[in-house]
Design an enzyme around this catalytic site. Structure first.
Site, PDB file in Angstrom:
ATOM      1  N   GLY A 104       0.829  -1.198   0.000  1.00 53.44           N
ATOM      2  CA  GLY A 104       0.000   0.000   0.000  1.00 53.44           C
ATOM      3  C   GLY A 104       0.858   1.240   0.000  1.00 53.44           C
ATOM      4  O   GLY A 104       2.091   1.177   0.054  1.00 53.44           O
ATOM      5  N   ALA A 105       0.179   2.389  -0.114  1.00 51.87           N
ATOM      6  CA  ALA A 105       0.881   3.668  -0.113  1.00 51.87           C
ATOM      7  C   ALA A 105       0.022   4.689   0.596  1.00 51.87           C
ATOM      8  O   ALA A 105      -1.200   4.695   0.452  1.00 51.87           O
ATOM      9  CB  ALA A 105       1.182   4.121  -1.544  1.00 51.87           C
ATOM     10  N   GLY A 106       0.646   5.554   1.378  1.00 54.51           N
ATOM     11  CA  GLY A 106      -0.097   6.584   2.089  1.00 54.51           C
ATOM     12  C   GLY A 106       0.699   7.064   3.277  1.00 54.51           C
ATOM     13  O   GLY A 106       1.775   6.552   3.580  1.00 54.51           O
ATOM     14  N   GLY A 107       0.163   8.061   3.957  1.00 52.30           N
ATOM     15  CA  GLY A 107       0.861   8.588   5.109  1.00 52.30           C
ATOM     16  C   GLY A 107       2.216   9.122   4.695  1.00 52.30           C
ATOM     17  O   GLY A 107       2.333   9.967   3.829  1.00 52.30           O
ATOM     18  N   MET A 108       3.282   8.604   5.313  1.00 50.22           N
ATOM     19  CA  MET A 108       4.623   9.111   5.028  1.00 50.22           C
ATOM     20  C   MET A 108       5.313   8.369   3.898  1.00 50.22           C
ATOM     21  O   MET A 108       6.385   8.767   3.485  1.00 50.22           O
ATOM     22  CB  MET A 108       5.483   9.032   6.287  1.00 50.22           C
ATOM     23  CG  MET A 108       5.106  10.041   7.350  1.00 50.22           C
ATOM     24  SD  MET A 108       6.399  10.203   8.594  1.00 50.22           S
ATOM     25  CE  MET A 108       6.373   8.584   9.339  1.00 50.22           C
ATOM     26  N   GLY A 109       4.777   7.249   3.423  1.00 48.07           N
ATOM     27  CA  GLY A 109       5.510   6.537   2.400  1.00 48.07           C
ATOM     28  C   GLY A 109       4.788   5.360   1.815  1.00 48.07           C
ATOM     29  O   GLY A 109       3.571   5.245   1.864  1.00 48.07           O
ATOM     30  N   LYS A 120       8.532  -0.186   5.311  1.00 49.92           N
ATOM     31  CA  LYS A 120       7.964   1.132   5.060  1.00 49.92           C
ATOM     32  C   LYS A 120       9.088   2.085   4.665  1.00 49.92           C
ATOM     33  O   LYS A 120      10.070   2.243   5.381  1.00 49.92           O
ATOM     34  CB  LYS A 120       7.261   1.647   6.322  1.00 49.92           C
ATOM     35  CG  LYS A 120       6.597   2.998   6.152  1.00 49.92           C
ATOM     36  CD  LYS A 120       5.829   3.373   7.424  1.00 49.92           C
ATOM     37  CE  LYS A 120       5.127   4.697   7.283  1.00 49.92           C
ATOM     38  NZ  LYS A 120       4.348   5.044   8.491  1.00 49.92           N
ATOM     39  N   ASP A 137      -3.621   6.393  17.825  1.00 51.38           N
ATOM     40  CA  ASP A 137      -4.385   6.011  16.637  1.00 51.38           C
ATOM     41  C   ASP A 137      -4.799   4.543  16.715  1.00 51.38           C
ATOM     42  O   ASP A 137      -4.555   3.760  15.796  1.00 51.38           O
ATOM     43  CB  ASP A 137      -3.568   6.270  15.372  1.00 51.38           C
ATOM     44  CG  ASP A 137      -4.439   6.350  14.117  1.00 51.38           C
ATOM     45  OD1 ASP A 137      -5.661   6.577  14.253  1.00 51.38           O
ATOM     46  OD2 ASP A 137      -3.900   6.193  13.009  1.00 51.38           O
TER      47      ASP A 137
END
Length: 757
Positions: free
Chosen positions: A39-44, A60, A157
């Site tokens: 997956g991809a998202g947030g910081m990387g 990550k 979170d």
């Protein structure tokens, strides 16, 4: 049409979530051979990696296009903090860090790979967990949080996506926003950090000084309620609605097993001091740890874990990567859709990066030896729509409009360098399958842009596929604000072009439409929560619209399951309501129409997009007569006969109606004309772009966003965010059992009362 941070991925989704490496991805990092993208998202980006000894890890890494960001001290400090936080936690129920280098040119961190689904995936696919499963889950996560808090950290979170399910128990993951107790925040003090719906009140109000271990316990209470009931205890929908309910409303715990009720209520106390500690929660959830057995989970969830674990055995072998090897080269064949070689030619993985690579080598450049491939003879426009689910009437109309536009393009451009195809994917109106339906289009390198989705829910679920592949998504019916508005801390939209107003703006246009009528002084606005995000956004827009008009409405909110509309609306009439505005779905609008008729209400009645359609008139019968409805579409037949339109415009619309009748044997339905127009906007860009050289997806969204287009249903232009410029909402009234088209909704409240429209 005018007449105007994604969360970081969980490091453990199953192989069906594994996607091929893009050409821009590395083949290995610090001894980890990368097998695909998780997956991809947030910081990387999160990759599935394998060590030389065969151990799997979730690796990550900062985004390849974030090198400048990685060089910034603040960014590195944030990544280093995540690594340090995760390393300080010692618990069998927290995923351990197996390697990291925050100071590398591209900082990376590896954690143990868990081949089970997240709690969110499991509940979404199989429903709520039984009580024993919830107790085991809660006890293990509480013990993990106790270890987190003992290390002087607040996770901040705790949510279903950050709890992975394995046969030997759950695992808490993702310390990306964890913070040491008393540590100075790297983010603004007024920024809400975490996941709405699983935040404590002190987080929802951004009271940084009050956020401590008790915030994680509140989130744990939300998690337990979700696991046991299948729904978040403070509902779903718009961000501001969720935050408001978290701070002010009591949690919805209907259906929670009685033995868990007292503990969950204590976890959800508004006052942090009134909540138990994580250790207390663990002690009160007395189920034994599951050990090596899987009997703590329902059989369907165990089957999912088993399937994902078995698929790990089918992952490709580790081959040496010679210097200079294309990073997109295969590591072996498998049913996971990895890249394969055949007949000496690379079959490139689908997606924006692969398509750009293909085009970069058309002139034989790259390695200096690859011959230039022949230019592609066929490109495609995709349609992602509900063709067999609850909104199939709209979805089929959208497909027909798109097909007519593609056929028109091929007819006009016969003999040109390429032809255009229409590729269709049915999401069935089901958000659980929407992402896979989207990837059937985005994984096809011939697809340059996609019309869709039909509904908000499926669109939000499918959006990651378009973001990752760089494929523009143009919608003529989905108005949820998060398609284009990602929040202050989120990335800017570079994916969606919304050819309809957002639900918020549609609510404002709806409110302003009521001001066209005489004697509107006390509107009654009802929000029902069947589709919570739609209703809340409509009400928020109506509130704004009435404030601009100088009116003070009477607001009422009711649960989606409410059926006694006679009592509800009777109270609103008693409060002085002279005009009724329904912010909800069709089924409850039918109940409201019948109740208002029975109560003898003589005021005007208004509603919006999710009620508009033939079903409302059919189901409400005589009670629908006289209702005003605002919708983002125009009836082509009525537009062709509208004397207010110029003769040339009427002829243009009539030609479209005639073409549709010839092709399908009927007049075009609502949403057909708008879909025809939007696909024609795409084809007009393709015509202009093809004259400049080889087509690619790169830059497509920005080029389409900058275009203006006049179609059969009106004009289209977009603002910098990808939202429709202008009004785009149109007013109808039910007369003699049919919709009479009245024209465009006003762009501001009426300053005078000219009489009924």
């Amino acid at each position: 049409m005018s007449p105007a941070s994604p969360p970081a991925p969980a490091p453990g989704p199953g192989p069906e979530a594994l996607r091929a490496l893009l050409p821009s991805d590395p083949s290995s990092i610090a001894g980890y051979r990368l097998l695909g993208r998780l997956g991809a998202g947030g910081m990387g980006v999160v990759y599935l990696g394998r060590t030389g000894t065969g151990e799997l890890a979730a690796v990550k890494v900062t985004h390849g296009d974030q090198a400048d960001q990685a060089a910034q001290a603040e960014f590195r400090a944030r990544f280093r903090r995540e690594v340090e936080a995760a390393r300080r936690v010692s618990s069998p129920w927290a995923v351990p860090v197996t390697g990291a280098d925050p100071d590398a040119p591209e900082p990376w961190m590896a954690t143990a790979f868990v081949p089970g689904p997240s709690l969110g995936e499991a509940v979404g696919a199989h429903g709520p967990l039984p009580e024993r499963s919830v107790r085991v889950l809660g006890g293990a996560v509480a013990r993990a949080l106790a270890a987190v808090h003992a290390a002087g950290i607040v996770h901040r979170d705790v949510k279903p996506g950050n709890v992975l399910l394995a046969v030997d128990g759950p695992r808490l993951i993702d310390f990306g926003i964890a913070r040491a107790t008393g540590e100075t925040a790297l983010t603004a003090t007024d920024m809400v950090v975490g996941t709405p719906g699983f935040l404590a009140p002190e987080q929802a109000e951004a009271r940084a000084a009050d956020i401590g271990p008790a915030a994680d316990v509140f989130a744990l209470g939300c998690l337990l309620a979700y696991a046991a009931t299948g729904r978040p205890p403070f509902g779903t929908g718009a961000l501001d609605a969720l935050l408001y309910r978290t701070v002010h409303d009591e949690a919805d715990l209907a259906g929670l097993p009685q033995p868990l009720l007292g503990l969950v209520r204590q976890c959800l106390a508004k006052d942090p001091a009134a909540r138990p500690t994580a250790e207390d929660v663990a002690a009160r959830l007395t189920e034994d740890a599951p050990g090596a057995a899987a009997d703590w989970l329902p059989a369907p969830v165990v089957a999912t874990i088993a399937a994902r674990s078995a698929a790990m055995l089918a992952l490709p072998d580790i081959d040496a990567t010679a210097p200079g090897t294309d990073p997109a080269a295969p590591v072996g064949s498998s049913r996971r859709g990895f890249l394969t070689l055949g007949a000496g030619a690379a079959v490139l993985a689908a997606g924006g990066g692969a398509l750009a690579l293909w085009n970069s080598r058309r002139d034989g450049s790259g390695d200096g030896k690859t011959p230039a491939p022949a230019p592609r003879k066929t490109w495609a426009v995709g349609v992602l729509a509900d063709l067999s689910g609850p909104a199939q009437e709209i979805g089929r109309a959208q497909e027909r409009g798109a097909r007519l536009a593609v056929e028109r393009f091929n007819s006009v451009h016969r003999g040109k360098p390429f032809t255009l195809e229409l590729k269709v994917s049915d999401d069935r109106g089901d958000r659980t399958g929407a992402l896979a339906a989207a990837r059937r289009l985005t994984s096809d390198p011939s697809v340059l842009a996609v019309l869709g989705p039909t509904s908000d829910d499926t669109g939000i679920a499918a959006l990651p596929a378009f973001e990752e592949a760089g494929v523009p998504l143009l919608t003529t019916s989905a108005g949820y604000n998060l398609f284009t508005l990602r929040g202050v801390a989120g990335p800017a939209n570079t994916t969606v072009l919304r050819a309809v107003p957002s639900h918020f703006m549609a609510g404002a246009f709806l409110a302003w439409s009521t001001t066209l009528l005489p004697r509107v002084g006390r509107p009654g606005v009802l929000q029902e929560r069947t589709d919570d995000q739609y209703g809340w956004q409509y009400v928020s827009g109506a509130r704004f619209g009435y404030r601009q008009a100088g009116l003070t409405p009477h607001f009422r909110v009711v649960p989606g399951r409410a059926t006694d509309y006679r009592s509800i609306l009777g109270e609103m009439i008693d409060a002085g309501m002279d005009t009724y505005v329904h912010c909800g779905v069709r089924s409850t609008a039918v109940l409201a129409a019948r109740a208002l008729d029975g109560l003898g209400f003589t005021g005007a009645r208004f509603t919006g997009q999710h009620v508009f359609g033939t079903e409302f008139i059919e189901e409400a019968g005589a009670a629908a007569e006289g209702w005003y409805l605002c919708a983002p579409v125009i009836d082509p037949v009525q537009r062709a006969a509208d004397p207010r339109q110029k003769a040339a415009d009427r002829k243009l619309v009539q030609d479209f109606v005639d073409i549709h009748r010839k092709r399908y044997g009927t007049a075009p339905a609502y949403y057909t004309g708008e879909s025809f127009d939007v696909v024609n906007l795409v084809t007009s860009w393709l015509t202009a772009r093809a004259a400049l050289g080889p087509l690619t997806r790169k830059g497509a969204w920005e080029a389409l966003r900058a275009r203006t287009h006049t179609g059969v249903m009106g004009g289209y232009a977009f603002d910098k965010n990808g939202d429709l410029s202008g009004v785009g909402t149109f007013l109808y009234r039910v007369r003699n059992g049919a919709y009479a088209y009245l024209g465009a909704a006003p762009a501001e409240p009426a300053k005078t009362k000219p009489g009924e429209t």
